[in-house]
Design a protein around this motif. Structure first.
Motif, PDB file in Angstrom:
ATOM      1  N   GLU A 197      19.884  12.963 -24.366  1.00 38.79           N
ATOM      2  CA  GLU A 197      18.584  13.128 -24.810  1.00 38.79           C
ATOM      3  C   GLU A 197      18.566  13.675 -26.369  1.00 38.79           C
ATOM      4  O   GLU A 197      19.086  14.954 -26.615  1.00 38.79           O
ATOM      5  N   PRO A 198      17.839  12.848 -27.180  1.00 36.62           N
ATOM      6  CA  PRO A 198      17.693  13.258 -28.540  1.00 36.62           C
ATOM      7  C   PRO A 198      16.526  14.521 -28.618  1.00 36.62           C
ATOM      8  O   PRO A 198      16.668  15.279 -29.490  1.00 36.62           O
ATOM      9  N   ASP A 199      15.729  14.682 -27.778  1.00 39.45           N
ATOM     10  CA  ASP A 199      14.671  15.649 -27.768  1.00 39.45           C
ATOM     11  C   ASP A 199      14.913  17.024 -26.817  1.00 39.45           C
ATOM     12  O   ASP A 199      15.345  16.671 -25.785  1.00 39.45           O
ATOM     13  N   LEU A 200      14.889  18.221 -27.398  1.00 43.29           N
ATOM     14  CA  LEU A 200      15.166  19.245 -26.376  1.00 43.29           C
ATOM     15  C   LEU A 200      14.009  19.407 -25.311  1.00 43.29           C
ATOM     16  O   LEU A 200      14.357  19.728 -24.269  1.00 43.29           O
ATOM     17  N   MET A 201      12.865  19.002 -25.377  1.00 45.56           N
ATOM     18  CA  MET A 201      11.728  18.940 -24.493  1.00 45.56           C
ATOM     19  C   MET A 201      12.154  17.993 -23.366  1.00 45.56           C
ATOM     20  O   MET A 201      12.122  18.167 -22.256  1.00 45.56           O
ATOM     21  N   ARG A 202      12.918  16.656 -23.639  1.00 41.77           N
ATOM     22  CA  ARG A 202      13.097  15.823 -22.696  1.00 41.77           C
ATOM     23  C   ARG A 202      14.388  16.184 -22.077  1.00 41.77           C
ATOM     24  O   ARG A 202      14.522  15.833 -20.678  1.00 41.77           O
ATOM     25  N   LEU A 203      15.237  16.963 -22.554  1.00 37.47           N
ATOM     26  CA  LEU A 203      16.294  17.581 -21.896  1.00 37.47           C
ATOM     27  C   LEU A 203      15.882  18.626 -20.834  1.00 37.47           C
ATOM     28  O   LEU A 203      16.224  18.802 -19.652  1.00 37.47           O
ATOM     29  N   GLY A 204      14.842  19.628 -21.093  1.00 36.83           N
ATOM     30  CA  GLY A 204      14.153  20.370 -20.115  1.00 36.83           C
ATOM     31  C   GLY A 204      13.529  19.720 -18.957  1.00 36.83           C
ATOM     32  O   GLY A 204      13.770  20.163 -17.982  1.00 36.83           O
ATOM     33  N   GLU A 205      12.946  18.406 -19.596  1.00 34.86           N
ATOM     34  CA  GLU A 205      12.330  17.601 -18.306  1.00 34.86           C
ATOM     35  C   GLU A 205      13.401  17.172 -17.369  1.00 34.86           C
ATOM     36  O   GLU A 205      13.085  17.005 -15.929  1.00 34.86           O
ATOM     37  N   ARG A 206      14.422  16.800 -17.881  1.00 36.11           N
ATOM     38  CA  ARG A 206      15.522  16.280 -16.997  1.00 36.11           C
ATOM     39  C   ARG A 206      16.173  17.380 -16.200  1.00 36.11           C
ATOM     40  O   ARG A 206      16.350  17.286 -14.948  1.00 36.11           O
ATOM     41  N   LEU A 207      16.176  18.585 -16.567  1.00 37.69           N
ATOM     42  CA  LEU A 207      16.843  19.772 -15.805  1.00 37.69           C
ATOM     43  C   LEU A 207      15.640  19.949 -14.645  1.00 37.69           C
ATOM     44  O   LEU A 207      16.005  20.338 -13.424  1.00 37.69           O
ATOM     45  N   GLU A 208      14.372  19.814 -15.016  1.00 39.31           N
ATOM     46  CA  GLU A 208      13.176  20.173 -14.068  1.00 39.31           C
ATOM     47  C   GLU A 208      13.428  19.275 -13.003  1.00 39.31           C
ATOM     48  O   GLU A 208      13.173  19.550 -11.952  1.00 39.31           O
ATOM     49  N   ARG A 209      13.372  18.130 -13.205  1.00 34.63           N
ATOM     50  CA  ARG A 209      13.559  17.031 -12.014  1.00 34.63           C
ATOM     51  C   ARG A 209      14.942  17.333 -11.349  1.00 34.63           C
ATOM     52  O   ARG A 209      14.658  16.800 -10.036  1.00 34.63           O
ATOM     53  N   SER A 210      15.889  17.662 -11.786  1.00 35.50           N
ATOM     54  CA  SER A 210      17.126  17.789 -11.143  1.00 35.50           C
ATOM     55  C   SER A 210      17.078  19.095  -9.939  1.00 35.50           C
ATOM     56  O   SER A 210      17.379  19.135  -8.829  1.00 35.50           O
ATOM     57  N   VAL A 211      16.191  19.971 -10.592  1.00 37.08           N
ATOM     58  CA  VAL A 211      15.876  21.368  -9.661  1.00 37.08           C
ATOM     59  C   VAL A 211      14.657  20.835  -8.364  1.00 37.08           C
ATOM     60  O   VAL A 211      14.855  21.207  -7.359  1.00 37.08           O
ATOM     61  N   ALA A 212      14.043  20.049  -9.163  1.00 37.03           N
ATOM     62  CA  ALA A 212      12.827  19.744  -8.285  1.00 37.03           C
ATOM     63  C   ALA A 212      13.402  18.780  -7.031  1.00 37.03           C
ATOM     64  O   ALA A 212      12.657  18.844  -5.939  1.00 37.03           O
ATOM     65  N   ARG A 213      14.386  18.167  -7.381  1.00 38.25           N
ATOM     66  CA  ARG A 213      14.777  17.249  -6.053  1.00 38.25           C
ATOM     67  C   ARG A 213      15.591  17.882  -5.031  1.00 38.25           C
ATOM     68  O   ARG A 213      15.976  17.431  -4.171  1.00 38.25           O
ATOM     69  N   GLU A 214      15.937  19.484  -5.299  1.00 40.09           N
ATOM     70  CA  GLU A 214      16.594  20.136  -4.241  1.00 40.09           C
ATOM     71  C   GLU A 214      15.772  20.161  -2.913  1.00 40.09           C
ATOM     72  O   GLU A 214      14.762  20.228  -2.897  1.00 40.09           O
ATOM     73  N   PRO A 215      16.427  20.114  -1.781  1.00 41.17           N
ATOM     74  CA  PRO A 215      15.971  20.361  -0.691  1.00 41.17           C
ATOM     75  C   PRO A 215      15.005  21.503  -0.542  1.00 41.17           C
ATOM     76  O   PRO A 215      13.966  21.514  -0.026  1.00 41.17           O
ATOM     77  N   ASP A 216      15.374  22.710  -1.073  1.00 36.03           N
ATOM     78  CA  ASP A 216      14.896  23.819  -0.894  1.00 36.03           C
ATOM     79  C   ASP A 216      13.791  23.919  -2.040  1.00 36.03           C
ATOM     80  O   ASP A 216      14.073  24.438  -3.114  1.00 36.03           O
ATOM     81  N   ASP A 217      12.638  23.725  -1.675  1.00 31.84           N
ATOM     82  CA  ASP A 217      11.443  23.590  -2.814  1.00 31.84           C
ATOM     83  C   ASP A 217      10.811  24.764  -2.977  1.00 31.84           C
ATOM     84  O   ASP A 217      10.286  25.079  -3.970  1.00 31.84           O
ATOM     85  N   GLU A 218      11.519  26.038  -2.518  1.00 31.61           N
ATOM     86  CA  GLU A 218      11.382  27.470  -3.114  1.00 31.61           C
ATOM     87  C   GLU A 218      12.081  27.829  -4.140  1.00 31.61           C
ATOM     88  O   GLU A 218      12.354  29.133  -4.462  1.00 31.61           O
ATOM     89  N   LYS A 219      13.233  27.083  -4.102  1.00 36.35           N
ATOM     90  CA  LYS A 219      14.418  27.486  -5.024  1.00 36.35           C
ATOM     91  C   LYS A 219      13.934  27.327  -6.599  1.00 36.35           C
ATOM     92  O   LYS A 219      13.404  26.373  -6.874  1.00 36.35           O
TER      93      LYS A 219
END
Length: 361
Positions: free
Chosen positions: A197-219
Protein backbone atom coordinates in the motif's frame (compact mmCIF):
# COMPACT_ATOMS: atom_id res chain seq x y z
CA UNK A 1 31.90 -21.98 28.36
CA UNK A 2 29.36 -20.84 30.92
CA UNK A 3 29.24 -22.80 34.16
CA UNK A 4 25.85 -22.88 35.85
CA UNK A 5 25.97 -22.32 39.58
CA UNK A 6 23.40 -24.07 41.73
CA UNK A 7 21.21 -21.84 43.87
CA UNK A 8 21.26 -22.24 47.68
CA UNK A 9 17.76 -23.75 47.63
CA UNK A 10 18.83 -26.34 45.04
CA UNK A 11 21.87 -27.26 47.13
CA UNK A 12 19.66 -27.75 50.20
CA UNK A 13 17.31 -30.04 48.25
CA UNK A 14 20.25 -32.06 46.89
CA UNK A 15 21.68 -32.66 50.37
CA UNK A 16 18.33 -33.27 52.07
CA UNK A 17 18.24 -37.08 51.49
CA UNK A 18 21.72 -37.53 52.98
CA UNK A 19 20.94 -35.22 55.88
CA UNK A 20 17.69 -37.05 56.63
CA UNK A 21 19.41 -40.44 56.75
CA UNK A 22 22.24 -39.08 58.90
CA UNK A 23 19.81 -37.58 61.42
CA UNK A 24 17.80 -40.79 61.60
CA UNK A 25 20.97 -42.85 62.11
CA UNK A 26 22.24 -40.60 64.93
CA UNK A 27 18.85 -40.51 66.68
CA UNK A 28 18.48 -44.29 66.35
CA UNK A 29 21.88 -44.94 67.89
CA UNK A 30 21.28 -42.48 70.74
CA UNK A 31 17.69 -43.54 71.48
CA UNK A 32 18.32 -47.27 71.24
CA UNK A 33 16.44 -50.07 69.49
CA UNK A 34 13.26 -49.76 71.54
CA UNK A 35 12.11 -46.44 70.02
CA UNK A 36 11.73 -47.74 66.46
CA UNK A 37 13.33 -44.98 64.36
CA UNK A 38 14.92 -47.39 61.88
CA UNK A 39 12.11 -47.36 59.22
CA UNK A 40 12.57 -43.59 58.95
CA UNK A 41 15.76 -44.24 56.98
CA UNK A 42 13.39 -44.48 54.00
CA UNK A 43 13.12 -40.68 54.13
CA UNK A 44 16.39 -40.57 52.18
CA UNK A 45 15.14 -42.26 48.98
CA UNK A 46 11.75 -40.56 49.42
CA UNK A 47 13.34 -37.09 49.26
CA UNK A 48 15.68 -38.20 46.47
CA UNK A 49 12.72 -39.26 44.33
CA UNK A 50 11.26 -35.78 44.63
CA UNK A 51 14.32 -33.78 43.55
CA UNK A 52 16.76 -36.11 41.76
CA UNK A 53 16.97 -38.45 38.82
CA UNK A 54 16.18 -42.14 39.00
CA UNK A 55 19.84 -43.17 39.11
CA UNK A 56 20.55 -40.91 42.07
CA UNK A 57 17.38 -42.11 43.77
CA UNK A 58 18.39 -45.73 43.28
CA UNK A 59 21.89 -45.01 44.62
CA UNK A 60 20.54 -43.29 47.73
CA UNK A 61 18.06 -46.15 48.16
CA UNK A 62 20.95 -48.62 48.10
CA UNK A 63 22.81 -46.52 50.69
CA UNK A 64 19.63 -46.45 52.80
CA UNK A 65 19.34 -50.25 52.61
CA UNK A 66 22.97 -50.69 53.70
CA UNK A 67 22.46 -48.19 56.53
CA UNK A 68 19.29 -49.96 57.59
CA UNK A 69 21.11 -53.30 57.53
CA UNK A 70 23.99 -51.95 59.60
CA UNK A 71 21.74 -50.33 62.21
CA UNK A 72 19.56 -53.41 62.35
CA UNK A 73 22.57 -55.61 63.06
CA UNK A 74 23.91 -53.09 65.59
CA UNK A 75 20.58 -53.04 67.44
CA UNK A 76 19.97 -56.77 67.09
CA UNK A 77 16.68 -56.24 65.27
CA UNK A 78 17.08 -59.20 62.93
CA UNK A 79 16.35 -61.57 65.78
CA UNK A 80 12.72 -60.55 65.19
CA UNK A 81 10.68 -59.29 62.27
CA UNK A 82 11.43 -55.61 63.03
CA UNK A 83 14.65 -55.59 61.07
CA UNK A 84 13.14 -57.28 58.04
CA UNK A 85 10.09 -54.97 58.05
CA UNK A 86 12.38 -51.93 58.17
CA UNK A 87 14.36 -53.28 55.20
CA UNK A 88 11.12 -53.92 53.30
CA UNK A 89 9.95 -50.39 54.07
CA UNK A 90 13.16 -48.85 52.72
CA UNK A 91 13.08 -51.06 49.61
CA UNK A 92 9.43 -50.20 48.91
CA UNK A 93 9.97 -46.46 49.27
CA UNK A 94 13.06 -46.70 47.05
CA UNK A 95 11.05 -48.42 44.31
CA UNK A 96 8.31 -45.81 44.50
CA UNK A 97 10.91 -43.03 44.47
CA UNK A 98 12.62 -44.44 41.37
CA UNK A 99 9.25 -44.69 39.58
CA UNK A 100 8.39 -41.11 40.57
CA UNK A 101 11.76 -39.85 39.35
CA UNK A 102 11.31 -41.60 35.99
CA UNK A 103 7.82 -40.09 35.54
CA UNK A 104 9.05 -36.64 36.53
CA UNK A 105 11.95 -36.85 34.07
CA UNK A 106 9.55 -37.73 31.27
CA UNK A 107 7.26 -34.83 32.13
CA UNK A 108 10.21 -32.45 32.24
CA UNK A 109 11.36 -33.66 28.82
CA UNK A 110 7.86 -33.15 27.40
CA UNK A 111 7.65 -29.70 28.96
CA UNK A 112 11.06 -28.75 27.53
CA UNK A 113 9.92 -29.88 24.07
CA UNK A 114 6.68 -27.91 24.28
CA UNK A 115 8.53 -24.86 25.58
CA UNK A 116 11.05 -25.00 22.72
CA UNK A 117 8.21 -25.16 20.18
CA UNK A 118 6.51 -22.23 21.90
CA UNK A 119 9.73 -20.21 21.78
CA UNK A 120 10.03 -20.83 18.03
CA UNK A 121 6.42 -19.71 17.55
CA UNK A 122 7.10 -16.62 19.64
CA UNK A 123 10.14 -15.71 17.54
CA UNK A 124 8.11 -16.12 14.35
CA UNK A 125 5.32 -13.91 15.66
CA UNK A 126 7.46 -11.17 17.20
CA UNK A 127 10.60 -11.13 15.12
CA UNK A 128 13.57 -9.02 16.18
CA UNK A 129 13.25 -5.53 14.76
CA UNK A 130 15.99 -4.42 12.34
CA UNK A 131 18.94 -2.71 13.95
CA UNK A 132 18.72 0.02 11.33
CA UNK A 133 16.18 0.96 8.68
CA UNK A 134 17.10 3.87 6.44
CA UNK A 135 18.12 6.76 8.71
CA UNK A 136 16.57 5.14 11.81
CA UNK A 137 18.03 3.09 14.59
CA UNK A 138 15.40 0.87 16.23
CA UNK A 139 15.24 -0.85 19.61
CA UNK A 140 12.45 -2.79 21.28
CA UNK A 141 11.52 -3.94 24.77
CA UNK A 142 8.74 -6.38 25.57
CA UNK A 143 7.55 -7.65 28.94
CA UNK A 144 4.70 -10.15 29.08
CA UNK A 145 2.33 -10.20 32.05
CA UNK A 146 2.01 -13.99 31.69
CA UNK A 147 4.65 -15.90 33.64
CA UNK A 148 7.12 -17.91 31.52
CA UNK A 149 5.84 -16.21 28.34
CA UNK A 150 7.75 -13.91 26.02
CA UNK A 151 4.74 -12.61 24.14
CA UNK A 152 1.18 -11.68 24.93
CA UNK A 153 -1.39 -9.34 23.47
CA UNK A 154 0.98 -6.50 22.56
CA UNK A 155 2.53 -6.33 19.10
CA UNK A 156 5.14 -4.36 17.19
CA UNK A 157 6.88 -4.43 13.82
CA UNK A 158 9.26 -2.33 11.73
CA UNK A 159 9.20 -2.69 7.93
CA UNK A 160 11.51 -0.87 5.51
CA UNK A 161 9.17 -0.53 2.53
CA UNK A 162 9.48 1.29 -0.82
CA UNK A 163 7.21 3.95 0.70
CA UNK A 164 9.38 4.59 3.75
CA UNK A 165 9.96 2.95 7.10
CA UNK A 166 6.61 1.80 8.45
CA UNK A 167 6.02 0.94 12.07
CA UNK A 168 3.17 -0.46 14.12
CA UNK A 169 2.70 -0.81 17.86
CA UNK A 170 -0.58 -2.24 19.10
CA UNK A 171 -2.39 -3.71 22.06
CA UNK A 172 -4.99 -6.47 21.68
CA UNK A 173 -7.96 -6.38 24.01
CA UNK A 174 -7.70 -9.22 26.51
CA UNK A 175 -4.90 -11.63 27.35
CA UNK A 176 -3.93 -15.23 26.77
CA UNK A 177 -3.87 -17.32 23.62
CA UNK A 178 -6.85 -15.52 22.06
CA UNK A 179 -4.97 -12.22 22.25
CA UNK A 180 -1.85 -13.82 20.77
CA UNK A 181 -3.91 -15.19 17.89
CA UNK A 182 -5.36 -11.74 17.10
CA UNK A 183 -1.88 -10.21 17.34
CA UNK A 184 -0.65 -12.74 14.78
CA UNK A 185 -3.46 -11.78 12.40
CA UNK A 186 -2.65 -8.06 12.67
CA UNK A 187 1.09 -8.57 12.26
CA UNK A 188 0.62 -10.81 9.24
CA UNK A 189 -1.62 -8.25 7.56
CA UNK A 190 0.75 -5.40 8.39
CA UNK A 191 3.85 -7.14 7.06
CA UNK A 192 2.14 -7.75 3.74
CA UNK A 193 0.29 -4.45 3.37
CA UNK A 194 3.27 -2.32 4.44
CA UNK A 195 5.00 -3.23 1.16
CA UNK A 196 1.93 -3.08 -1.07
CA UNK A 197 0.00 0.00 0.00
CA UNK A 198 1.50 3.35 -1.02
CA UNK A 199 -0.89 5.25 1.28
CA UNK A 200 -0.85 4.93 5.07
CA UNK A 201 -4.65 5.26 5.25
CA UNK A 202 -5.05 2.32 2.86
CA UNK A 203 -2.65 0.35 5.04
CA UNK A 204 -4.83 1.06 8.06
CA UNK A 205 -7.93 -0.05 6.17
CA UNK A 206 -6.27 -3.37 5.36
CA UNK A 207 -5.58 -3.92 9.04
CA UNK A 208 -9.15 -2.98 9.91
CA UNK A 209 -10.53 -5.59 7.54
CA UNK A 210 -8.19 -8.26 8.87
CA UNK A 211 -9.41 -7.73 12.44
CA UNK A 212 -13.06 -7.41 11.39
CA UNK A 213 -12.89 -10.86 9.76
CA UNK A 214 -12.03 -12.50 13.09
CA UNK A 215 -14.77 -14.77 14.48
CA UNK A 216 -14.85 -12.88 17.78
CA UNK A 217 -16.60 -9.66 16.80
CA UNK A 218 -15.93 -8.16 20.25
CA UNK A 219 -12.17 -8.36 19.86
CA UNK A 220 -10.43 -5.06 19.07
CA UNK A 221 -6.89 -3.72 18.82
CA UNK A 222 -5.64 -0.26 19.74
CA UNK A 223 -2.75 0.61 17.45
CA UNK A 224 -0.61 3.42 16.16
CA UNK A 225 0.98 3.40 12.72
CA UNK A 226 3.95 5.52 11.74
CA UNK A 227 5.59 6.23 8.41
CA UNK A 228 8.99 7.88 8.22
CA UNK A 229 10.20 8.79 4.76
CA UNK A 230 13.62 9.87 3.60
CA UNK A 231 12.67 13.51 4.04
CA UNK A 232 9.92 15.41 5.76
CA UNK A 233 7.99 14.79 8.96
CA UNK A 234 6.72 11.48 10.28
CA UNK A 235 3.12 10.58 9.49
CA UNK A 236 1.09 8.97 12.28
CA UNK A 237 -2.26 7.18 12.28
CA UNK A 238 -3.82 6.53 15.68
CA UNK A 239 -6.50 3.91 16.38
CA UNK A 240 -7.38 4.71 19.99
CA UNK A 241 -3.81 4.14 21.17
CA UNK A 242 -1.73 6.20 23.65
CA UNK A 243 0.08 9.08 21.95
CA UNK A 244 3.80 8.44 21.35
CA UNK A 245 6.57 10.20 23.22
CA UNK A 246 8.68 12.52 21.07
CA UNK A 247 12.06 13.46 22.54
CA UNK A 248 13.82 16.26 20.70
CA UNK A 249 17.53 16.64 20.33
CA UNK A 250 17.60 19.54 22.79
CA UNK A 251 16.00 17.41 25.51
CA UNK A 252 12.46 18.75 25.24
CA UNK A 253 9.71 16.14 24.99
CA UNK A 254 6.00 16.04 24.26
CA UNK A 255 3.20 13.66 23.34
CA UNK A 256 1.94 14.53 19.81
CA UNK A 257 -1.85 14.13 19.95
CA UNK A 258 -3.95 13.17 16.91
CA UNK A 259 -6.60 15.58 15.62
CA UNK A 260 -9.23 13.14 16.91
CA UNK A 261 -8.99 9.72 18.47
CA UNK A 262 -10.53 7.02 16.30
CA UNK A 263 -12.01 3.74 17.44
CA UNK A 264 -9.63 0.78 17.73
CA UNK A 265 -9.20 -1.69 14.89
CA UNK A 266 -12.13 -4.08 14.66
CA UNK A 267 -14.85 -1.67 15.81
CA UNK A 268 -15.97 -0.18 12.50
CA UNK A 269 -19.42 -1.68 13.06
CA UNK A 270 -19.98 1.02 15.68
CA UNK A 271 -19.80 3.73 12.98
CA UNK A 272 -17.30 5.80 14.91
CA UNK A 273 -14.99 8.39 13.38
CA UNK A 274 -12.09 7.05 11.33
CA UNK A 275 -8.50 8.07 12.06
CA UNK A 276 -6.96 11.15 10.52
CA UNK A 277 -3.27 11.09 9.58
CA UNK A 278 -1.22 13.81 11.21
CA UNK A 279 2.36 14.97 10.79
CA UNK A 280 5.01 15.18 13.47
CA UNK A 281 8.34 16.93 13.07
CA UNK A 282 10.96 14.19 13.31
CA UNK A 283 14.45 15.46 12.55
CA UNK A 284 17.95 14.00 12.94
CA UNK A 285 18.76 13.62 16.62
CA UNK A 286 15.11 13.19 17.63
CA UNK A 287 13.66 10.05 19.18
CA UNK A 288 10.15 8.64 18.90
CA UNK A 289 8.97 6.15 21.51
CA UNK A 290 5.87 4.11 20.72
CA UNK A 291 4.53 2.07 23.62
CA UNK A 292 1.47 0.30 25.03
CA UNK A 293 -0.58 1.23 28.06
CA UNK A 294 1.21 -1.38 30.15
CA UNK A 295 4.01 1.19 30.40
CA UNK A 296 2.09 4.28 31.49
CA UNK A 297 -0.33 2.31 33.67
CA UNK A 298 2.35 0.57 35.70
CA UNK A 299 1.76 1.53 39.34
CA UNK A 300 4.15 1.91 42.24
CA UNK A 301 3.39 0.80 45.81
CA UNK A 302 1.47 4.05 46.37
CA UNK A 303 -0.75 3.48 43.33
CA UNK A 304 0.93 6.16 41.20
CA UNK A 305 1.27 5.68 37.45
CA UNK A 306 4.64 5.61 35.75
CA UNK A 307 5.55 9.20 34.76
CA UNK A 308 6.87 8.47 31.29
CA UNK A 309 7.15 12.13 30.31
CA UNK A 310 9.29 12.91 33.36
CA UNK A 311 11.60 9.97 32.63
CA UNK A 312 12.24 10.89 29.00
CA UNK A 313 15.77 11.96 29.94
CA UNK A 314 16.65 8.26 30.28
CA UNK A 315 16.66 8.08 26.49
CA UNK A 316 19.29 10.83 26.23
CA UNK A 317 21.92 9.30 28.48
CA UNK A 318 23.34 6.76 26.05
CA UNK A 319 24.27 7.12 22.37
CA UNK A 320 23.13 3.54 21.71
CA UNK A 321 19.37 3.19 21.34
CA UNK A 322 19.27 -0.33 22.79
CA UNK A 323 21.13 0.60 25.97
CA UNK A 324 19.02 3.74 26.35
CA UNK A 325 15.80 1.73 26.07
CA UNK A 326 17.15 -0.86 28.51
CA UNK A 327 17.76 1.93 31.02
CA UNK A 328 14.19 3.15 30.60
CA UNK A 329 12.85 -0.38 31.06
CA UNK A 330 14.91 -0.87 34.23
CA UNK A 331 13.51 2.40 35.54
CA UNK A 332 10.00 1.15 34.76
CA UNK A 333 10.65 -2.12 36.62
CA UNK A 334 11.94 -0.22 39.65
CA UNK A 335 8.81 1.93 39.63
CA UNK A 336 6.34 -0.94 39.40
CA UNK A 337 5.34 -2.69 42.59
CA UNK A 338 5.58 -6.44 42.05
CA UNK A 339 5.16 -8.36 38.78
CA UNK A 340 3.57 -6.60 35.79
CA UNK A 341 -0.22 -6.72 35.57
CA UNK A 342 -0.29 -6.00 31.84
CA UNK A 343 1.93 -6.55 28.83
CA UNK A 344 4.33 -3.68 28.25
CA UNK A 345 5.91 -3.03 24.85
CA UNK A 346 8.20 -0.15 23.89
CA UNK A 347 9.61 0.57 20.44
CA UNK A 348 12.22 3.30 20.17
CA UNK A 349 13.05 4.97 16.85
CA UNK A 350 16.14 7.17 16.86
CA UNK A 351 16.72 9.41 13.85
CA UNK A 352 20.43 9.05 13.12
CA UNK A 353 20.63 11.16 9.99
CA UNK A 354 19.79 11.25 6.31
CA UNK A 355 21.85 8.19 5.40
CA UNK A 356 20.32 5.55 3.18
CA UNK A 357 21.73 2.44 4.80
CA UNK A 358 19.93 -0.74 3.78
CA UNK A 359 17.88 -2.77 6.23
CA UNK A 360 20.20 -4.78 8.48
CA UNK A 361 18.84 -7.73 10.47
Amino acid sequence: MTVKKSTPSAAVLNWMPVAAMAVVAVVDIVAGPNVGFLPLVSLGPAFAGLVGGWRRTALIGLVALLLCLGLGLYNGLFDSSRGYSAMASVAGVTGVGVAAAVMRSRREAELASVRSIAEVAQRVLLRPVPLAAGPLQAAVSYTSAVAEARIGGDLYEVVASPHGVRVIVGDVQGKGLAAVETAAVVLGAFREAAYDEPDLMRLGERLERSVAREPDDEKFVTAILAEIGRAGPAVLLNYGHPAPLLVHRDGKSDFPQPPAYALPLGLTAHDGPGPEPYHVDFAPGDQLLLYTDGVTEARDDQGGFYPLGERADQLLKDPDAHRALDALREDLVRHAAGPPHDDAAMLLLRYQGHGEAPLRP
